[in-house]
Design an enzyme around this catalytic site. Structure first.
Site, PDB file in Angstrom:
ATOM      1  N   ILE A 167       0.829  -1.224   0.000  1.00  0.00           N
ATOM      2  CA  ILE A 167       0.000   0.000   0.000  1.00  0.00           C
ATOM      3  C   ILE A 167       0.855   1.262   0.000  1.00  0.00           C
ATOM      4  O   ILE A 167       0.428   2.301  -0.507  1.00  0.00           O
ATOM      5  CB  ILE A 167      -0.970  -0.010   1.221  1.00  0.00           C
ATOM      6  CG1 ILE A 167      -1.988   1.135   1.140  1.00  0.00           C
ATOM      7  CG2 ILE A 167      -0.214   0.082   2.561  1.00  0.00           C
ATOM      8  CD1 ILE A 167      -3.007   0.994   0.070  1.00  0.00           C
TER       9      ILE A 167
ATOM     10  N   GLN B  44       4.160   2.971  -5.067  1.00  0.00           N
ATOM     11  CA  GLN B  44       3.547   3.760  -6.149  1.00  0.00           C
ATOM     12  C   GLN B  44       2.186   3.190  -6.533  1.00  0.00           C
ATOM     13  O   GLN B  44       1.163   3.899  -6.547  1.00  0.00           O
ATOM     14  CB  GLN B  44       4.468   3.747  -7.375  1.00  0.00           C
ATOM     15  CG  GLN B  44       3.819   4.313  -8.626  1.00  0.00           C
ATOM     16  CD  GLN B  44       4.657   4.145  -9.876  1.00  0.00           C
ATOM     17  OE1 GLN B  44       5.259   5.096 -10.332  1.00  0.00           O
ATOM     18  NE2 GLN B  44       4.696   2.944 -10.453  1.00  0.00           N
TER      19      GLN B  44
ATOM     20  N   ASP C 262       3.378  -8.717   7.226  1.00  0.00           N
ATOM     21  CA  ASP C 262       4.586  -8.824   6.406  1.00  0.00           C
ATOM     22  C   ASP C 262       4.450 -10.055   5.518  1.00  0.00           C
ATOM     23  O   ASP C 262       3.987 -11.106   5.988  1.00  0.00           O
ATOM     24  CB  ASP C 262       5.809  -8.951   7.335  1.00  0.00           C
ATOM     25  CG  ASP C 262       7.107  -8.701   6.603  1.00  0.00           C
ATOM     26  OD1 ASP C 262       7.400  -9.443   5.647  1.00  0.00           O
ATOM     27  OD2 ASP C 262       7.808  -7.757   6.977  1.00  0.00           O
TER      28      ASP C 262
ATOM     29  N   SER D 294       5.705  -9.267 -13.691  1.00  0.00           N
ATOM     30  CA  SER D 294       6.508  -8.185 -14.282  1.00  0.00           C
ATOM     31  C   SER D 294       7.096  -8.560 -15.637  1.00  0.00           C
ATOM     32  O   SER D 294       7.493  -9.713 -15.869  1.00  0.00           O
ATOM     33  CB  SER D 294       7.657  -7.858 -13.320  1.00  0.00           C
ATOM     34  OG  SER D 294       8.634  -7.083 -13.961  1.00  0.00           O
TER      35      SER D 294
ATOM     36  N   GLU E 137       9.933  -7.852 -16.366  1.00  0.00           N
ATOM     37  CA  GLU E 137      11.310  -8.251 -16.064  1.00  0.00           C
ATOM     38  C   GLU E 137      11.466  -9.772 -16.216  1.00  0.00           C
ATOM     39  O   GLU E 137      12.571 -10.266 -16.429  1.00  0.00           O
ATOM     40  CB  GLU E 137      11.675  -7.775 -14.649  1.00  0.00           C
ATOM     41  CG  GLU E 137      13.088  -8.058 -14.172  1.00  0.00           C
ATOM     42  CD  GLU E 137      14.196  -7.226 -14.816  1.00  0.00           C
ATOM     43  OE1 GLU E 137      13.879  -6.221 -15.490  1.00  0.00           O
ATOM     44  OE2 GLU E 137      15.367  -7.601 -14.656  1.00  0.00           O
TER      45      GLU E 137
ATOM     46  N   TYR F  41      15.627 -10.629  -9.002  1.00  0.00           N
ATOM     47  CA  TYR F  41      14.251 -10.126  -8.938  1.00  0.00           C
ATOM     48  C   TYR F  41      13.382 -10.820  -9.990  1.00  0.00           C
ATOM     49  O   TYR F  41      12.276 -11.286  -9.700  1.00  0.00           O
ATOM     50  CB  TYR F  41      14.253  -8.607  -9.162  1.00  0.00           C
ATOM     51  CG  TYR F  41      12.893  -8.006  -9.406  1.00  0.00           C
ATOM     52  CD1 TYR F  41      12.052  -7.667  -8.352  1.00  0.00           C
ATOM     53  CD2 TYR F  41      12.435  -7.775 -10.712  1.00  0.00           C
ATOM     54  CE1 TYR F  41      10.793  -7.111  -8.581  1.00  0.00           C
ATOM     55  CE2 TYR F  41      11.183  -7.230 -10.951  1.00  0.00           C
ATOM     56  CZ  TYR F  41      10.372  -6.890  -9.887  1.00  0.00           C
ATOM     57  OH  TYR F  41       9.128  -6.352 -10.115  1.00  0.00           O
TER      58      TYR F  41
ATOM     59  N   ARG G  36       6.778   7.618  -8.334  1.00  0.00           N
ATOM     60  CA  ARG G  36       7.803   6.590  -8.526  1.00  0.00           C
ATOM     61  C   ARG G  36       8.930   6.812  -7.524  1.00  0.00           C
ATOM     62  O   ARG G  36       9.330   7.961  -7.250  1.00  0.00           O
ATOM     63  CB  ARG G  36       8.325   6.712  -9.955  1.00  0.00           C
ATOM     64  CG  ARG G  36       9.222   5.616 -10.436  1.00  0.00           C
ATOM     65  CD  ARG G  36       8.623   4.260 -10.310  1.00  0.00           C
ATOM     66  NE  ARG G  36       9.000   3.396 -11.427  1.00  0.00           N
ATOM     67  CZ  ARG G  36       9.097   2.074 -11.316  1.00  0.00           C
ATOM     68  NH1 ARG G  36       8.879   1.455 -10.170  1.00  0.00           N
ATOM     69  NH2 ARG G  36       9.396   1.346 -12.381  1.00  0.00           N
TER      70      ARG G  36
END
Ligand code: NAP
Ligand code: G4F
Length: 327
Positions: free
Chosen positions: A9, A12, A56, A126, A128, A150, A185
């Site tokens: 939350i 961005q 978490d 993503s 990525e 990542y 961002r």
């Protein structure tokens, strides 16, 4: 009143998505980590309607407790360690949060009775994951070839989401989002690093900008448009995976051209320096997405183009830097 729980939350996308859901009449809950998270005031002032719950992604029981409290119809899993460069130096914790954190969230939804209760789940996958791209443009069926810890962690989370859909019949969708930016961002990402530096150069507060690889190409869109695609995915009867992208790509040099041009600087060559410290052990050279499926099934379209996005970010940073400098 539909209810939604958002992890990430403070990020961005979390803020834009919370604004969208509040506007749609949702009761929105946000998962906040840490005992004294410095971004709590930002969330409380930007989206005051959001109810914050602590938890978490590394702690399954905290996620179960949050679900118990929020009783959501929709869960948006945006929480992650999201900075690619950081992931090489912190590969294990990136794997634990960005990868295994997805398993924890999916498992928490399953144990909460998510399928029986009709809970819908969104995973923030993503571009990525495409890494060393095997096809141009990249689409849902393109082979994944991640190039960073990542990216590897995101591939794990992506396939785990599909696996929970197929194994347990959960309504679990995965948005393969290409880079999306905004004035919100984080300053560590290249677009914001450039927009802030350009604003500071224009105001005489900084005389150079140090970057890494200027030749990488990204398909950059506006974050406000992309959270709308997330929401649309969870309004479908059937869960699925969607690429979300503009279909246009630009290099870091193009970004510099647009940002400096906005403050009247046509030749930035003497202002930008390269430092190997910002180069990555393995680079993702070219990302450009094919969002045909999102367009046709979700009716989604990006509204903000590249030049407008860069102008929005530079304008924001001009105002912010002026205020910080007391001008
Ligand atoms: P962001 O601004 O970096 O936000 C990441 C969020 O994750 C923050 O709220 C952060 O909280 C939270 N988080 C970190 N560790 C956590 C943990 N252990 N438990 C719970 N929450 C934790 O990222 P974003 O740009 O909004 O992106 C949202 C999601 O989309 C991320 O999963 C990102 O990987 C993915 N994504 C982003 C893009 C993009 O271009 N923006 C593209 C594709 C996918 P703190 O503030 O407490 O650290
Ligand atoms: O802005 P970046 O750090 O974003 P990157 O690595 O593409 O990752 C972002 O988008 C992903 C979607 O594809 C998300 F999943 C991820 O969470 C994140 O939001 O870097 C963009 C490009 C890279 O090629 C990098 O090498 O910019 C290049 N770059 C050149 N100089 C730099 C710099 N990046 C950063 N952050 N800082 C530089 O000084």
């Amino acid at each position: 009143m539909p209810r939604a729980l958002i992890t990430g939350i403070t990020g961005q996308d979390g803020l834009y998505l919370a604004e969208l859901l509040l506007g749609e009449g949702y009761e929105v809950f946000g998962l906040l980590r840490g005992q004294n998270n410095p971004k709590r005031p930002l969330v409380e002032t930007t989206v005051p309607g959001v109810r914050l719950l602590t938890g978490d992604l590394a702690d399954l029981s905290s996620l179960l407790r949050a679900l118990q409290e929020a009783q959501p119809d929709e869960v948006y899993n945006l929480g992650a360690i999201s900075f690619v460069a950081y992931s090489w130096e912190n590969a294990r914790v990136t794997s634990e949060i960005t990868g295994l954190g997805v398993l924890n969230m999916l498992e928490a939804v399953r144990l909460h009775g998510g399928r029986e209760r009709g809970v819908r789940f969104y995973q923030a996958s993503s571009s990525e994951m495409f890494g060393k791209v095997q096809e141009v443009p990249q689409r849902e069926s393109t082979l994944l070839w991640p190039r960073s810890p990542y990216g590897v962690a995101k591939v794990y989370g992506h396939h785990m989401t599909i696996n929970y859909r197929e194994s347990y019949g959960m309504h679990a969708s995965s948005g393969i989002l290409f880079n999306h930016e905004s004035p919100r961002r984080g300053p560590e990402f290249v677009t914001r690093k450039v927009s802030t530096a350009v604003a500071r150069v224009a105001l005489g507060l900084q005389d150079r900008l140090v970057l890494g690889n200027l030749d990488a190409q990204r398909d950059w869109g506006f974050a406000g448009d992309y959270v709308d695609a997330m929401w649309r995915m969870l309004q479908q009867d059937v869960a699925d995976d969607y690429v979300v992208a503009t279909g246009r790509t630009h290099s870091i040099r193009d970004l510099l051209d647009a940002a400096f041009a906005h403050v009247g600087i046509d030749d930035w060559s003497g202002l930008v320096h390269q430092d190997p410290a910002f180069m990555r052990p393995a680079e993702v050279d070219l990302l450009v997405g094919d969002a045909t499926k999102a367009r046709t099934v979700l009716g989604w379209e990006p509204r903000v183009g590249f030049d407008e996005l860069v102008a929005m970010m530079v304008e924001h940073d001009l105002a912010e830097q002026r205020a910080l400098a007391g001008r």
